[in-house]
Write an enzyme that holds these catalytic residues in place. Structure first.
Site, PDB file in Angstrom:
ATOM      1  N   ASP A 122       0.854  -1.300   0.101  1.00 27.78           N
ATOM      2  CA  ASP A 122      -0.060   0.003   0.069  1.00 27.78           C
ATOM      3  C   ASP A 122       0.928   1.324  -0.117  1.00 27.78           C
ATOM      4  O   ASP A 122       1.699   1.342   0.979  1.00 27.78           O
ATOM      5  CB  ASP A 122      -0.852   0.057   1.205  1.00 27.78           C
ATOM      6  CG  ASP A 122      -2.038  -1.166   1.277  1.00 27.78           C
ATOM      7  OD1 ASP A 122      -1.870  -1.752   0.399  1.00 27.78           O
ATOM      8  OD2 ASP A 122      -2.720  -1.120   2.209  1.00 27.78           O
ATOM      9  N   ASP A 156     -15.575  -3.681  -2.426  1.00 29.61           N
ATOM     10  CA  ASP A 156     -15.468  -3.612  -0.752  1.00 29.61           C
ATOM     11  C   ASP A 156     -16.757  -3.661  -0.429  1.00 29.61           C
ATOM     12  O   ASP A 156     -17.600  -2.789  -0.771  1.00 29.61           O
ATOM     13  CB  ASP A 156     -14.576  -2.080  -0.540  1.00 29.61           C
ATOM     14  CG  ASP A 156     -13.562  -2.023  -1.478  1.00 29.61           C
ATOM     15  OD1 ASP A 156     -12.642  -3.108  -1.797  1.00 29.61           O
ATOM     16  OD2 ASP A 156     -12.887  -1.043  -1.702  1.00 29.61           O
TER      17      ASP A 156
END
EC number: 5.3.1.16
Length: 251
Positions: free
Chosen positions: A8, A131
């Protein structure tokens, strides 16, 4: 079973967020390319990059770090990236730079026509990222919960021609609470394309459970906080998955 380390990216650094909160970022490395090399050397067969700044800005923001990672390992394994992908031009630029897959998340939900166009233009290179919390899809870096059911959208996007789905349970991500196996399997059973689990992987027990459901269409899992915190030994986990897969293949 593909175990896919996540890198990330925030401000050019490798970080982990807690439940998608940019203010709760732990820096794990200031050299993302070296981190990519580490995971490949430990046996990773694919990498999952997230441009966190890009996800919130709606356009690429960590290009230097992404290109450095691709220069380091892009010739060895497939690399996929999500975050801030809102145009066909961005997709083309990333694929030309050496990415194997781009992950479209928020833009797929808000503008399904864009996803359809992307799947047509870049067949086989488009993954959709869904998500969800309690079966409902979230967008905009998880800040907005929609009324869309995950399975309904997944089936629609499968018809568009997406290569696979990365499914993140956002109630669990970065919390080391274990993958939501039931929700992931339910989604995988509802579509005919591979599903990659994400959010909450914490230990070898999760690997065991995932390998048991691989035949349902769960082909991989994103490894995040657990491999950075040391709660999960990545190389040992990949070996375990390979052993279990071997046993399942022999059965």
């Amino acid at each position: 079973m593909l175990l896919i380390p996540a890198i990330d990216l925030k401000d050019g650094q490798c970080v982990r967020l807690k439940q998608g909160d940019m203010d709760q970022a732990t820096i794990f490395s200031e050299d993302p390319a070296a981190m990519a090399r580490k995971w490949v050397d430990l046996g990773a067969r694919r990498l999952h990059l997230v441009d966190l700044n890009g996800a919130f800005a709606g356009k690429p923001k960590n290009l230097d770090a992404i290109e450095a990672i691709l220069d380091e390992v892009g010739d060895e394994i497939p690399v996929q990236l999500g975050g801030g992908i809102r145009s066909l031009e961005t997709i083309e630029k990333y694929l030309d730079a050496g990415l194997s897959y781009v992950i479209i998340g928020t833009a797929a939900v808000k503008d399904p026509g864009f996803l359809r166009d992307a799947c047509t233009a870049f067949q086989g290179n488009i993954i959709v990222g869904l998500d969800a919390k309690d079966g409902k899809v979230a967008t905009d870096g998880w800040s907005k919960l929609t009324g869309h059911e995950v399975i309904d959208l997944a089936q629609k996007f499968e018809d568009y021609g997406v290569e696979s789905i990365v499914y993140t349970d956002i109630g669990r991500d970065g919390m080391l609470q274990g993958i939501n196996i039931d929700a992931t399997v339910k989604l995988a059973q509802a579509v005919g394309i591979p599903v990659i689990a994400s959010g909450g992987l914490s230990n070898l027990e999760d690997i065991d459970k995932l390998c048991e459901v691989e035949e349902e269409g769960v082909e991989g899992v994103i490894c995040g906080r657990a491999i950075y915190s040391g709660d999960l030994d990545f190389a040992a986990a990949q070996r375990r998955a390979d052993e279990l897969n071997g046993e399942l293949d022999d059965a």
